[in-house]
Design an enzyme around this catalytic site. Structure first.
Site, PDB file in Angstrom:
ATOM      1  N   LYS A 186       0.863  -1.182   0.000  1.00  0.00           N
ATOM      2  CA  LYS A 186       0.000   0.000   0.000  1.00  0.00           C
ATOM      3  C   LYS A 186       0.898   1.229   0.000  1.00  0.00           C
ATOM      4  CE  LYS A 186      -1.488   2.871   2.842  1.00  0.00           C
ATOM      5  NZ  LYS A 186      -1.349   4.062   2.007  1.00  0.00           N
ATOM      6  N   GLY A 238       7.178   5.133   7.897  1.00  0.00           N
ATOM      7  CA  GLY A 238       6.410   6.377   7.900  1.00  0.00           C
ATOM      8  C   GLY A 238       6.626   7.136   9.183  1.00  0.00           C
ATOM      9  N   SER A 239       5.676   7.971   9.527  1.00  0.00           N
ATOM     10  CA  SER A 239       5.836   8.846  10.683  1.00  0.00           C
ATOM     11  C   SER A 239       5.720   8.059  11.991  1.00  0.00           C
ATOM     12  CB  SER A 239       4.762   9.931  10.651  1.00  0.00           C
ATOM     13  OG  SER A 239       3.496   9.322  10.709  1.00  0.00           O
ATOM     14  N   THR A 240       6.294   8.615  13.023  1.00  0.00           N
ATOM     15  CA  THR A 240       6.202   7.971  14.335  1.00  0.00           C
ATOM     16  C   THR A 240       4.744   7.946  14.802  1.00  0.00           C
ATOM     17  OG1 THR A 240       8.479   8.425  14.929  1.00  0.00           O
ATOM     18  CG2 THR A 240       6.941   8.182  16.757  1.00  0.00           C
ATOM     19  N   ALA A 242       1.964   7.600  12.993  1.00  0.00           N
ATOM     20  CA  ALA A 242       1.278   6.465  12.362  1.00  0.00           C
ATOM     21  C   ALA A 242       1.851   5.150  12.871  1.00  0.00           C
ATOM     22  CB  ALA A 242       1.411   6.556  10.839  1.00  0.00           C
ATOM     23  N   GLY A 243       3.166   5.124  13.084  1.00  0.00           N
ATOM     24  CA  GLY A 243       3.817   3.913  13.587  1.00  0.00           C
ATOM     25  C   GLY A 243       3.289   3.503  14.951  1.00  0.00           C
ATOM     26  N   GLU A 260       9.688   1.435  10.735  1.00  0.00           N
ATOM     27  CA  GLU A 260      10.784   2.377  10.434  1.00  0.00           C
ATOM     28  C   GLU A 260      10.182   3.767  10.489  1.00  0.00           C
ATOM     29  OE1 GLU A 260      13.771   1.668  10.210  1.00  0.00           O
ATOM     30  OE2 GLU A 260      13.970  -0.391   9.521  1.00  0.00           O
ATOM     31  N   CYS A 294      14.348  10.495   6.471  1.00  0.00           N
ATOM     32  CA  CYS A 294      14.216  10.161   7.896  1.00  0.00           C
ATOM     33  C   CYS A 294      15.535  10.296   8.632  1.00  0.00           C
ATOM     34  CB  CYS A 294      13.675   8.751   8.032  1.00  0.00           C
ATOM     35  SG  CYS A 294      14.638   7.563   7.086  1.00  0.00           S
ATOM     36  N   GLU A 393      10.471  16.532  14.204  1.00  0.00           N
ATOM     37  CA  GLU A 393      10.958  16.262  12.849  1.00  0.00           C
ATOM     38  C   GLU A 393      10.321  17.268  11.884  1.00  0.00           C
ATOM     39  OE1 GLU A 393       9.619  12.610  10.904  1.00  0.00           O
ATOM     40  OE2 GLU A 393      11.704  12.266  10.352  1.00  0.00           O
TER      41      GLU A 393
HETATM   42  P1  NAD Z   1       2.865   8.853   7.142  1.00  0.00           P
HETATM   43  O1  NAD Z   1       3.082   8.131   8.425  1.00  0.00           O
HETATM   44  O2  NAD Z   1       1.903   9.946   7.106  1.00  0.00           O
HETATM   45  O3  NAD Z   1       2.410   7.816   6.007  1.00  0.00           O
HETATM   46  C1  NAD Z   1       3.199   6.688   5.656  1.00  0.00           C
HETATM   47  C2  NAD Z   1       2.297   5.635   5.035  1.00  0.00           C
HETATM   48  O4  NAD Z   1       1.442   5.105   6.044  1.00  0.00           O
HETATM   49  C3  NAD Z   1       1.373   6.151   3.941  1.00  0.00           C
HETATM   50  O5  NAD Z   1       1.219   5.143   2.965  1.00  0.00           O
HETATM   51  C4  NAD Z   1       0.062   6.385   4.693  1.00  0.00           C
HETATM   52  O6  NAD Z   1      -1.060   6.331   3.851  1.00  0.00           O
HETATM   53  C5  NAD Z   1       0.082   5.217   5.672  1.00  0.00           C
HETATM   54  N1  NAD Z   1      -0.631   5.388   6.935  1.00  0.00           N
HETATM   55  C6  NAD Z   1      -0.689   6.499   7.721  1.00  0.00           C
HETATM   56  N2  NAD Z   1      -1.371   6.215   8.853  1.00  0.00           N
HETATM   57  C7  NAD Z   1      -1.739   4.915   8.782  1.00  0.00           C
HETATM   58  C8  NAD Z   1      -2.448   4.030   9.657  1.00  0.00           C
HETATM   59  N3  NAD Z   1      -2.924   4.431  10.835  1.00  0.00           N
HETATM   60  N4  NAD Z   1      -2.626   2.756   9.263  1.00  0.00           N
HETATM   61  C9  NAD Z   1      -2.127   2.312   8.089  1.00  0.00           C
HETATM   62  N5  NAD Z   1      -1.472   3.095   7.224  1.00  0.00           N
HETATM   63  C10 NAD Z   1      -1.260   4.378   7.564  1.00  0.00           C
HETATM   64  O7  NAD Z   1       4.330   9.327   6.679  1.00  0.00           O
HETATM   65  P2  NAD Z   1       4.737  10.174   5.390  1.00  0.00           P
HETATM   66  O8  NAD Z   1       4.391  11.603   5.624  1.00  0.00           O
HETATM   67  O9  NAD Z   1       4.254   9.508   4.166  1.00  0.00           O
HETATM   68  O10 NAD Z   1       6.332   9.987   5.423  1.00  0.00           O
HETATM   69  C11 NAD Z   1       7.166  10.770   6.184  1.00  0.00           C
HETATM   70  C12 NAD Z   1       7.555  10.066   7.474  1.00  0.00           C
HETATM   71  O11 NAD Z   1       8.153   8.807   7.195  1.00  0.00           O
HETATM   72  C13 NAD Z   1       8.587  10.832   8.267  1.00  0.00           C
HETATM   73  O12 NAD Z   1       8.231  10.847   9.615  1.00  0.00           O
HETATM   74  C14 NAD Z   1       9.857  10.031   8.060  1.00  0.00           C
HETATM   75  O13 NAD Z   1      10.807  10.188   9.067  1.00  0.00           O
HETATM   76  C15 NAD Z   1       9.351   8.654   7.976  1.00  0.00           C
HETATM   77  N6  NAD Z   1      10.318   7.809   7.287  1.00  0.00           N
HETATM   78  C16 NAD Z   1      11.027   6.883   8.018  1.00  0.00           C
HETATM   79  C17 NAD Z   1      11.991   6.104   7.398  1.00  0.00           C
HETATM   80  C18 NAD Z   1      12.781   5.081   8.175  1.00  0.00           C
HETATM   81  O14 NAD Z   1      13.308   4.175   7.545  1.00  0.00           O
HETATM   82  N7  NAD Z   1      12.902   5.181   9.489  1.00  0.00           N
HETATM   83  C19 NAD Z   1      12.228   6.245   6.039  1.00  0.00           C
HETATM   84  C20 NAD Z   1      11.495   7.202   5.330  1.00  0.00           C
HETATM   85  C21 NAD Z   1      10.527   7.966   5.969  1.00  0.00           C
END
Ligand code: NAD
Length: 492
Positions: A186, A238-240, A242-243, A260, A294, A393
């Site tokens: 996704k 993705g973001s902390t 959402a994580g 991650e 990130c 961040e």
């Molecule tokens: P985001 O968390 O908004 O979205 C990431 C993905 O998760 C998207 O596909 C989004 O649709 C999906 N998503 C969001 N909430 C969800 C949920 N509750 N359930 C399921 N899916 C969900 O992040 P973003 O704005 O797309 O990316 C930027 C972030 O990603 C930054 O915080 C960055 O630090 C982090 N990032 C981390 C790494 C790493 O390896 N540590 C690498 C790249 C980016």
């Protein structure tokens, strides 16, 4: 941006999902209109999935694992298909790299590496690794004799962000498929159009139907993927924020997950550092992908004895960045991914100013770049590590230079963060630098440089994540161990 179907079709449109080896019609009618980051002009339209589309994809992945051929393949057979997918992606690398640059603003030179070269390299790397991995080992110990098997963890939900869409998808897909799992990807709507290149490559390479499925969707369908009863493991970048939500749901379900997440990493400049070396390394350490990375080291820790010198060196580096069209090979800093994100990044300029930090360079939109989502490379000095600019961040080119007293103080400040993803130490004395790097609580750290090595485990400590990607270690995230106690008699 989401909307109902648009009449301005382009050759980049992606109106279908990739499910069960076919291009299928969406269940719903919602679409996402992709906007070119450098111009603000429409780029193409992609269908946005619903929970029903995600369900179709998960069921296809389950069938491919349980009833289809994938669950019965040998590692060598899987490796052969992965190498063919690698070839098919490599043949598309130039187009893919350009497309991602247009979507998210990544400078083309970086895009050619991360979206063009890295995905096939990873597929070949995990093909090689899995051929050498003992899927069955015989163990003898003082308490018994056991056959230890490695089995694929099952159906994987891979959820990815927009900043390195091809590479981060492959961080998950390559080890998962090599391990024998099937995958539902996704991707993020911001990079809607490039994700399906993987589907094109899978078809060309003869990957069996259902082994890889791709459904572009927003958060809600993303949640349905996380909690789907037929999914065994979530690989999330993705973001902390959402994580945390995904980790909580996986905890409730006792579902395996790799997270991650975000970072607020520190580059520690020691009092003997070569500032020419620092300037040369800042492009990857702090400004890679327009600082939408990130691992961005957005806190630069400088000794009070050389504070002005370090601030000047970082500001000078920023003034020399070539800000502009990401498709121009001379560009070193492109635009932010979206208008909202640009506004969010610029909001941190106000936040830092309000906290009393000193603006050294940048702080606004670059002159002459009226279209697109550009932000000037920006440096703030006299930032306190307690300020929001030092704690949150930004995900854009707004850098804080923070003074410290001595090495002890530098380590304390570097560790005084919710996050622990990346970092670097800059010094003429490598032994001193390595010793200091060892004291920083972070998943990755560089000495007089920063870059990610695909062969080494990558991931975060603290709120930067759980588990590791890359390196041979990533295979473990997609495998279960099964111990068959058979006794010494049977093993002979
Ligand atoms: P985001 O968390 O908004 O979205 C990431 C993905 O998760 C998207 O596909 C989004 O649709 C999906 N998503 C969001 N909430 C969800 C949920 N509750 N359930 C399921 N899916 C969900 O992040 P973003 O704005 O797309 O990316 C930027 C972030 O990603 C930054 O915080 C960055 O630090 C982090 N990032 C981390 C790494 C790493 O390896 N540590 C690498 C790249 C980016």
């Amino acid at each position: 941006m989401t909307s109902t179907p648009t009449s301005t079709a382009t050759e980049l449109d992606r109106p279908r999902f990739f499910v069960d080896g076919e291009w299928v019609t969406p269940r719903g009618s919602e679409t996402h209109r992709a906007i070119e980051a450098a111009t603000g002009e429409p780029l193409g339209t992609a269908a946005l999935g619903t929970a029903a589309d995600v369900d179709d994809a998960v069921r296809a992945a389950r069938r491919a694992l349980d009833a289809g051929p994938w669950g019965r393949t040998t590692p060598a057979e899987r490796a052969a298909v992965l190498r063919r997918v690698a070839d098919a992606l490599a043949a598309r690398a130039a187009d893919t790299s350009r497309l991602v640059s247009r979507e998210n603003g990544m400078p083309i030179r970086l895009s050619e590496g991360s979206n063009g070269i890295v995905p096939p390299v990873l597929l070949r790397m995990y093909a090689d690794l899995v051929e050498r991995l003992p899927f069955e080992e015989v163990r003898r110990s003082p308490t018994g004799a056991t056959i230890v098997r490695r089995e694929p963890v099952g159906v994987v939900g891979a959820i990815t962000p927009w900043n390195y869409p091809q590479a981060l998808a492959m961080f998950k897909i390559a080890p998962a498929l090599a391990a024998g799992c099937t995958v539902v990807l996704k991707p993020s709507p911001e990079t809607a159009l490039d994700s399906y290149v993987l589907g094109d490559a899978a078809v060309e390479a003869g990957l069996p139907p259902g082994v890889l499925n791709i459904v572009l969707a927003g958060r809600e369908p993303g949640r349905s993927l996380v909690s789907h009863p037929l999914v065994d493991k979530i690989g999330f970048t993705g973001s902390t924020a959402a994580g945390r939500a995904i980790g909580a749901e996986c905890g409730r379900l006792i579902r395996r997950c790799t997270l991650e997440l975000g970072g607020k990493s520190a580059a520690i400049v020691l009092d003997d550092a070569d500032l020419d070396l620092l300037r040369a390394g800042l492009s990857t350490a702090a400004f890679q992908n327009n600082s939408q990375t990130c691992t961005t080291q957005s806190r630069i820790l400088a000794p009070r004895s050389r504070y002005t010198e370090v601030v000047d060196a970082v500001a000078q580096f920023c003034r020399e960045l070539v800000v502009g069209d990401p498709l121009d090979p001379a560009t070193t800093l492109g635009p932010m991914v979206s208008e909202d994100h640009r506004d969010r990044v610029l909001g941190y300029v106000d936040i830092a100013r309000a906290a009393g930090a000193r603006l050294v360079t940048g702080g606004g939109r670059p002159r002459g770049l009226d279209r697109g989502w550009f932000v000037e490379p920006t440096v703030f000095a006299d930032v306190d590590n307690a300020d929001r600019l030092a704690r949150e961040e930004v995900f854009g080119p707004v850098i804080a230079v923070i003074p410290y007293d001595d090495d002890e103080d530098a380590v304390r400040i570097a560790n005084d963060s919710e996050y622990g993803l990346a970092g670097s130490v800059w010094t003429a004395d490598e032994d001193r630098g390595l010793a200091l790097a060892g004291r920083v609580r972070t998943g990755t750290i560089g000495l007089n440089r920063y870059s990610i090595d695909l062969g080494a485990p990558f991931g975060g400590m603290k709120a930067s994540g759980l588990g590791r990607e890359l390196g041979p270690e990533a295979l473990d995230a997609y495998l279960e161990y099964k111990s068959l106690y058979v006794g010494a008699d049977r093993l002979g």
